[in-house]
Design a protein around this motif. Structure first.
Motif, short mmCIF file in Angstrom:
data_model
loop_
_atom_site.label_atom_id
_atom_site.label_comp_id
_atom_site.label_asym_id
_atom_site.label_seq_id
_atom_site.Cartn_x
_atom_site.Cartn_y
_atom_site.Cartn_z
N ASP A 135 20.42 -4.23 -7.38
CA ASP A 135 19.92 -4.57 -6.05
C ASP A 135 19.73 -3.34 -5.18
N PHE A 136 20.37 -2.23 -5.56
CA PHE A 136 20.25 -0.99 -4.78
C PHE A 136 19.14 -0.09 -5.31
N LEU A 137 18.40 -0.58 -6.30
CA LEU A 137 17.27 0.16 -6.83
C LEU A 137 15.98 -0.36 -6.19
N PRO A 138 15.18 0.51 -5.58
CA PRO A 138 13.91 0.06 -4.99
C PRO A 138 13.02 -0.65 -6.02
N ALA A 139 13.10 -0.21 -7.29
CA ALA A 139 12.28 -0.81 -8.33
C ALA A 139 12.61 -2.28 -8.55
N HIS A 140 13.83 -2.67 -8.21
CA HIS A 140 14.25 -4.06 -8.43
C HIS A 140 13.45 -5.04 -7.58
N TRP A 141 12.89 -4.54 -6.46
CA TRP A 141 12.19 -5.42 -5.53
C TRP A 141 10.69 -5.20 -5.52
N GLN A 142 10.15 -4.45 -6.48
CA GLN A 142 8.75 -4.07 -6.41
C GLN A 142 7.79 -5.25 -6.58
N PHE A 143 8.24 -6.32 -7.23
CA PHE A 143 7.38 -7.49 -7.41
C PHE A 143 7.78 -8.65 -6.51
N ALA A 144 8.57 -8.36 -5.47
CA ALA A 144 8.97 -9.42 -4.55
C ALA A 144 7.77 -9.98 -3.79
N TRP A 145 6.66 -9.24 -3.76
CA TRP A 145 5.46 -9.72 -3.07
C TRP A 145 4.92 -11.01 -3.70
N ALA A 146 5.26 -11.25 -4.96
CA ALA A 146 4.79 -12.47 -5.62
C ALA A 146 5.34 -13.72 -4.93
N ASP A 147 6.46 -13.57 -4.21
CA ASP A 147 7.02 -14.71 -3.48
C ASP A 147 6.12 -15.16 -2.35
N SER A 168 12.94 -13.55 1.78
CA SER A 168 14.22 -12.84 1.66
C SER A 168 14.12 -11.63 0.74
N GLY A 169 13.48 -11.77 -0.41
CA GLY A 169 13.35 -10.67 -1.34
C GLY A 169 12.54 -9.52 -0.74
N MET A 170 11.45 -9.86 -0.06
CA MET A 170 10.61 -8.82 0.54
C MET A 170 11.33 -8.12 1.68
N ILE A 171 12.14 -8.86 2.43
CA ILE A 171 12.90 -8.25 3.52
C ILE A 171 13.92 -7.26 2.97
N GLN A 172 14.64 -7.65 1.92
CA GLN A 172 15.63 -6.75 1.32
C GLN A 172 14.96 -5.52 0.71
N GLY A 173 13.86 -5.75 0.00
CA GLY A 173 13.15 -4.64 -0.62
C GLY A 173 12.58 -3.68 0.40
N ALA A 174 11.99 -4.23 1.48
CA ALA A 174 11.40 -3.38 2.52
C ALA A 174 12.48 -2.58 3.24
#
Length: 283
Positions: free
Chosen positions: A231-243, A252-258
């Motif tokens: 969860d602390f890796l930026p790469a973990h959230w790179q596809f959160a835009w699919a939500d 929530s995923g995009m907020i955490q990733g951003a």
């Protein structure tokens, strides 16, 4: 004892190396034209690929790739999906990593500073232009894909693989959100490339270093044994835009990733400005 610094009549710090001048310089470079051409050509390549092949779901499951030919909006979403993991990383690393290091490589950096252009002003102009060109690259791909997809498959709703669809107007709005998130998520790469660009005189080292460390992040994210540490890796959230491409968007995923991306980027940008202010410029 106070010291006085003489300044030439009419000299203004804000008038040195304005972003528009830097933008013209960067737009005229061959690597900018080549990168723009590659991004613009990709949708045409995919249209040909889908015309030759026949996508089908695995084990009866329908994926985003299987819906690529459903409409122009679906085709644009597929283009984002296949490029967000690596292809869109390259222009960000290139524009942000090449900008300062290239000046040092050409031995023109010291002449810019002798103009005189304050160091912070030089970095600020280059960073603004680099981020602007990175954003333009990310907008170019889905914009061309939407136009090409609409011409090839028609203007219609975005079909969601899990069921349901988004009307064309809503689909375009969600795609805009997706592009905006991808740009924010790539600020880490931008910050890393920009920081490396101020540390080395080799543009390839700055660009390659940023791309390489981004790939390392993707590899670590694939290691499920890391558990919640991912969860602390930026790469973990790179596809959160699919939500965002769901009937009811999940934020929530995009907020955490951003939040993670912006935080890391600000630290890297600060390191770049701090280090460059004290650097001995010899190139």
């Amino acid at each position: 004892m106070s010291t006085l610094t003489e300044v030439a009549s009419g000299y203004r710090t804000r008038g040195t190396l304005p972003p528009r001048v830097e933008l013209v310089r960067q737009l005229g470079r061959r690597r900018t034209l080549v990168m723009g051409g590659l991004l613009a050509v990709l949708p045409f390549v995919l249209v040909i690929a889908f015309a030759v092949g026949h996508p089908s779901g695995r084990d009866g499951q329908v994926t985003l790739m299987d819906t690529a030919t459903a409409s122009g909006a679906n085709f644009a979403a597929v283009n984002l999906f296949v490029s967000a993991g690596f292809l869109l990383v390259v222009p960000v690393a290139l524009f942000c990593g090449d900008t300062v290091a290239a000046e040092a490589d050409w031995s023109s950096l010291r002449y810019l500073l002798a103009a005189p252009v304050p160091r912070a002003r030089l970095l600020w102009s280059k960073l603004v232009v680099a981020l602007g060109m990175s954003l333009a690259a990310m907008v170019l791909l889905p914009a061309v894909a939407l136009a090409v997809g609409t011409a090839a498959y028609g203007w219609g709703p975005l079909r969601i693989p899990t069921g349901g669809e988004l009307d064309p107007g809503t689909a375009v709005q969600r795609l805009v959100v997706a592009v905006a998130y991808i740009f924010v998520s790539q600020l880490v790469t931008a910050g890393l490339a920009f920081w490396l660009s101020t540390k080395t005189d080799a543009p390839l080292g700055a660009v390659g270093g940023a791309v390489g460390l981004t790939i390392v992040g993707n590899v670590l994210d694939a290691v499920t044994a890391l558990g919640h540490w991912r969860d602390f890796l930026p790469a973990h959230w790179q596809f959160a835009w699919a939500d965002a491409l769901q009937p009811h968007a999940e934020w929530s995923g995009m907020i955490q990733g951003a939040a993670l991306s912006v935080t890391c980027a600000l630290v890297l940008f600060a390191l770049a400005f701090r280090g460059f202010a004290r650097k001995d410029i010899v190139s």
